[in-house]
Scaffold this motif. Structure first.
Motif, PDB file in Angstrom:
ATOM      1  N   ILE A  36      -9.988   2.914   2.757  1.00 45.31           N
ATOM      2  CA  ILE A  36     -10.829   3.213   1.602  1.00 45.31           C
ATOM      3  C   ILE A  36     -10.119   2.814   0.313  1.00 45.31           C
ATOM      4  CG2 ILE A  36     -11.953   5.099   2.836  1.00 45.31           C
ATOM      5  CD1 ILE A  36     -10.388   7.059   1.073  1.00 45.31           C
ATOM      6  N   GLY A  37     -10.895   2.768  -0.750  1.00 44.39           N
ATOM      7  CA  GLY A  37     -10.357   2.416  -2.056  1.00 44.39           C
ATOM      8  C   GLY A  37     -11.486   1.900  -2.930  1.00 44.39           C
ATOM      9  N   PRO A  38     -11.323   1.926  -4.236  1.00 46.80           N
ATOM     10  CA  PRO A  38     -12.385   1.472  -5.138  1.00 46.80           C
ATOM     11  C   PRO A  38     -12.569  -0.026  -5.073  1.00 46.80           C
ATOM     12  CG  PRO A  38     -10.385   1.868  -6.366  1.00 46.80           C
ATOM     13  CD  PRO A  38     -10.102   2.331  -4.972  1.00 46.80           C
ATOM     14  N   VAL A 223      -6.315   5.141   5.485  1.00 50.95           N
ATOM     15  CA  VAL A 223      -5.404   4.394   4.624  1.00 50.95           C
ATOM     16  C   VAL A 223      -6.119   4.172   3.296  1.00 50.95           C
ATOM     17  CG1 VAL A 223      -4.186   2.203   4.257  1.00 50.95           C
ATOM     18  CG2 VAL A 223      -4.269   3.227   6.549  1.00 50.95           C
ATOM     19  N   VAL A 224      -5.473   4.538   2.203  1.00 48.01           N
ATOM     20  CA  VAL A 224      -6.049   4.346   0.876  1.00 48.01           C
ATOM     21  C   VAL A 224      -5.337   3.184   0.198  1.00 48.01           C
ATOM     22  CG1 VAL A 224      -6.588   5.394  -1.345  1.00 48.01           C
ATOM     23  CG2 VAL A 224      -6.498   6.819   0.710  1.00 48.01           C
ATOM     24  N   LEU A 225      -6.115   2.171  -0.206  1.00 45.29           N
ATOM     25  CA  LEU A 225      -5.567   1.052  -0.963  1.00 45.29           C
ATOM     26  C   LEU A 225      -5.901   1.215  -2.437  1.00 45.29           C
ATOM     27  CD1 LEU A 225      -6.352  -2.137   1.203  1.00 45.29           C
ATOM     28  CD2 LEU A 225      -4.228  -0.830   1.087  1.00 45.29           C
ATOM     29  N   GLY A 228      -4.183  -3.293  -4.476  1.00 45.04           N
ATOM     30  CA  GLY A 228      -3.538  -4.134  -3.484  1.00 45.04           C
ATOM     31  C   GLY A 228      -2.367  -3.524  -2.757  1.00 45.04           C
ATOM     32  N   ALA A 229      -2.129  -2.229  -2.944  1.00 50.38           N
ATOM     33  CA  ALA A 229      -1.011  -1.561  -2.285  1.00 50.38           C
ATOM     34  C   ALA A 229      -1.486  -0.289  -1.603  1.00 50.38           C
ATOM     35  CB  ALA A 229       0.088  -1.237  -3.300  1.00 50.38           C
ATOM     36  N   VAL A 230      -0.698   0.208  -0.659  1.00 47.84           N
ATOM     37  CA  VAL A 230      -1.037   1.438   0.057  1.00 47.84           C
ATOM     38  C   VAL A 230      -0.677   2.639  -0.812  1.00 47.84           C
ATOM     39  CG1 VAL A 230      -0.587   2.848   2.095  1.00 47.84           C
ATOM     40  CG2 VAL A 230      -0.702   0.353   2.308  1.00 47.84           C
ATOM     41  N   LEU A 231      -1.686   3.426  -1.175  1.00 46.38           N
ATOM     42  CA  LEU A 231      -1.479   4.634  -1.978  1.00 46.38           C
ATOM     43  C   LEU A 231      -1.213   5.840  -1.097  1.00 46.38           C
ATOM     44  CD1 LEU A 231      -1.618   6.074  -4.777  1.00 46.38           C
ATOM     45  CD2 LEU A 231      -4.055   6.421  -4.328  1.00 46.38           C
ATOM     46  N   ALA A 232      -1.933   5.932   0.028  1.00 38.36           N
ATOM     47  CA  ALA A 232      -1.766   7.066   0.949  1.00 38.36           C
ATOM     48  C   ALA A 232      -2.119   6.616   2.356  1.00 38.36           C
ATOM     49  CB  ALA A 232      -2.649   8.236   0.523  1.00 38.36           C
ATOM     50  N   ASP A 233      -1.524   7.274   3.349  1.00 35.59           N
ATOM     51  CA  ASP A 233      -1.740   6.891   4.735  1.00 35.59           C
ATOM     52  C   ASP A 233      -1.444   8.101   5.611  1.00 35.59           C
ATOM     53  OD1 ASP A 233      -1.826   5.808   7.274  1.00 35.59           O
ATOM     54  OD2 ASP A 233      -0.196   4.372   6.962  1.00 35.59           O
ATOM     55  N   GLY A 234      -2.462   8.526   6.392  1.00 35.24           N
ATOM     56  CA  GLY A 234      -2.228   9.660   7.274  1.00 35.24           C
ATOM     57  C   GLY A 234      -3.524  10.200   7.851  1.00 35.24           C
ATOM     58  N   ARG A 244      -3.059  12.418  -5.642  1.00 36.30           N
ATOM     59  CA  ARG A 244      -3.285  11.066  -6.168  1.00 36.30           C
ATOM     60  C   ARG A 244      -4.634  10.525  -5.719  1.00 36.30           C
ATOM     61  NH1 ARG A 244       1.493   8.059  -3.527  1.00 36.30           N
ATOM     62  NH2 ARG A 244       0.665   9.344  -1.829  1.00 36.30           N
ATOM     63  N   VAL A 245      -4.974  10.793  -4.464  1.00 33.49           N
ATOM     64  CA  VAL A 245      -6.255  10.338  -3.938  1.00 33.49           C
ATOM     65  C   VAL A 245      -7.392  11.095  -4.610  1.00 33.49           C
ATOM     66  CG1 VAL A 245      -7.690  10.149  -1.869  1.00 33.49           C
ATOM     67  CG2 VAL A 245      -5.241   9.689  -1.730  1.00 33.49           C
ATOM     68  N   THR A 246      -7.242  12.410  -4.708  1.00 36.70           N
ATOM     69  CA  THR A 246      -8.281  13.232  -5.331  1.00 36.70           C
ATOM     70  C   THR A 246      -8.550  12.798  -6.765  1.00 36.70           C
ATOM     71  OG1 THR A 246      -7.632  15.117  -3.966  1.00 36.70           O
ATOM     72  CG2 THR A 246      -8.957  15.575  -5.912  1.00 36.70           C
ATOM     73  N   GLU A 247      -7.493  12.609  -7.529  1.00 35.30           N
ATOM     74  CA  GLU A 247      -7.644  12.243  -8.934  1.00 35.30           C
ATOM     75  C   GLU A 247      -8.183  10.831  -9.112  1.00 35.30           C
ATOM     76  OE1 GLU A 247      -3.900  12.807 -10.768  1.00 35.30           O
ATOM     77  OE2 GLU A 247      -3.866  14.983 -10.432  1.00 35.30           O
ATOM     78  N   ALA A 248      -7.706   9.899  -8.285  1.00 36.46           N
ATOM     79  CA  ALA A 248      -8.052   8.495  -8.494  1.00 36.46           C
ATOM     80  C   ALA A 248      -9.377   8.098  -7.866  1.00 36.46           C
ATOM     81  CB  ALA A 248      -6.938   7.597  -7.931  1.00 36.46           C
ATOM     82  N   TYR A 249      -9.784   8.775  -6.737  1.00 36.38           N
ATOM     83  CA  TYR A 249     -10.936   8.277  -5.997  1.00 36.38           C
ATOM     84  C   TYR A 249     -12.022   9.300  -5.730  1.00 36.38           C
ATOM     85  CZ  TYR A 249      -7.594   4.612  -5.373  1.00 36.38           C
ATOM     86  OH  TYR A 249      -6.696   3.633  -5.634  1.00 36.38           O
TER      87      TYR A 249
END
Length: 255
Positions: A36-38, A223-225, A228-234, A244-249
């Protein structure tokens, strides 16, 4: 678990724009992974690198075939597909005037390298049709096998596209927005189908998806992109609680 697809420091630049910047990921055979990712996060570029549509600026791609990881970094799309990496697209890509069965026959014949065998008659090939019947049953398409694809609903066409991708007997199956344009009933059916296929066949599923209900309902791993980079993975619970995921996405409309 066994690693079936791996990237090492995978990169792609378009001039000064870094679309994918050093992504290293390993995908295991027992997990459904959602990416996922914007918009602009690099998801489509990452898929295009994996499938040979784009050449990487740097890094490596490895795919398991015949119990061995083999490098496919510089392979063209048709060789990537024959190596066992299949992909479905956001927009359905089928022969509208052919029946469901005929579409699958074409895909299977091409996969088996019999494209130019003028003596071959698909309807008389028992082995071919046995394989097609199995695909139809796996993807819940048996009842509409003889229906021209231009008469199908959007959801049914998506099922056909999944069946087409499975016709090449993939090791890894990349699904690009599999529920795009679907109503809630069709979405639920596709999610159920992917889950069932993951149990029934020897293929690993990687999904890009914007619908967070689908993501949480289908994923063993997320996996959150970002840029172009991996922000979170799990696992889903861990990733979706990541600040970071909550705030950004998760606070925006596009995830």
């Amino acid at each position: 678990m066994t690693t079936v697809l791996r990237t090492e420091d995978l990169r792609k630049q378009f001039g000064d724009l870094v679309a994918v910047g050093g992504v290293s990921l390993a995908f295991d055979d027992e997990q459904i992974t959602s990416i996922i990712g914007p918009n602009g996060a690099g998801k489509t570029t990452f898929y295009n690198l994996l499938t040979g549509v784009l050449e990487p600026t740097g890094g490596e791609i490895w795919l398991r075939r015949d119990d061995e990881l083999r490098e496919i970094t510089d392979a063209p799309p048709h060789k990537v597909a024959r190596s066992g990496l299949s992909r479905s697209y956001q927009i359905t890509n089928i022969f509208e005037r052919l029946t469901v069965r005929e579409n699958l026959q074409v895909a299977r014949i091409i996969h088996e390298g019999r494209t130019f065998d003028m003596r071959s008659r698909p309807e008389a090939d028992e082995e071919l049709n046995a394989a097609i019947d199995e695909l139809l049953e796996l993807t819940n398409l048996t009842a509409i096998a003889e229906t021209p694809c231009d008469e199908l609903s959007h959801g049914e066409k998506r099922n056909v596209e999944i069946a087409l991708a499975l016709a090449i007997e993939p090791t890894v199956f990349l699904l690009d927005e599999p529920t795009a344009g679907m109503n809630p009933t069709e979405t639920e059916e596709i999610v159920s189908l992917i889950r069932q296929l993951n149990e029934d066949i020897d293929a690993t599923f990687v999904v890009t998806e914007h619908d967070m209900d689908v993501v949480t309902g289908i994923s063993d791993r997320i996996v959150v992109l970002a840029e172009g980079a991996v922000l979170a993975d799990g696992d889903p619970q861990t990733v979706l609680r990541d600040e970071r995921v909550t705030e950004a996405y998760l606070g925006s409309e596009t995830v």
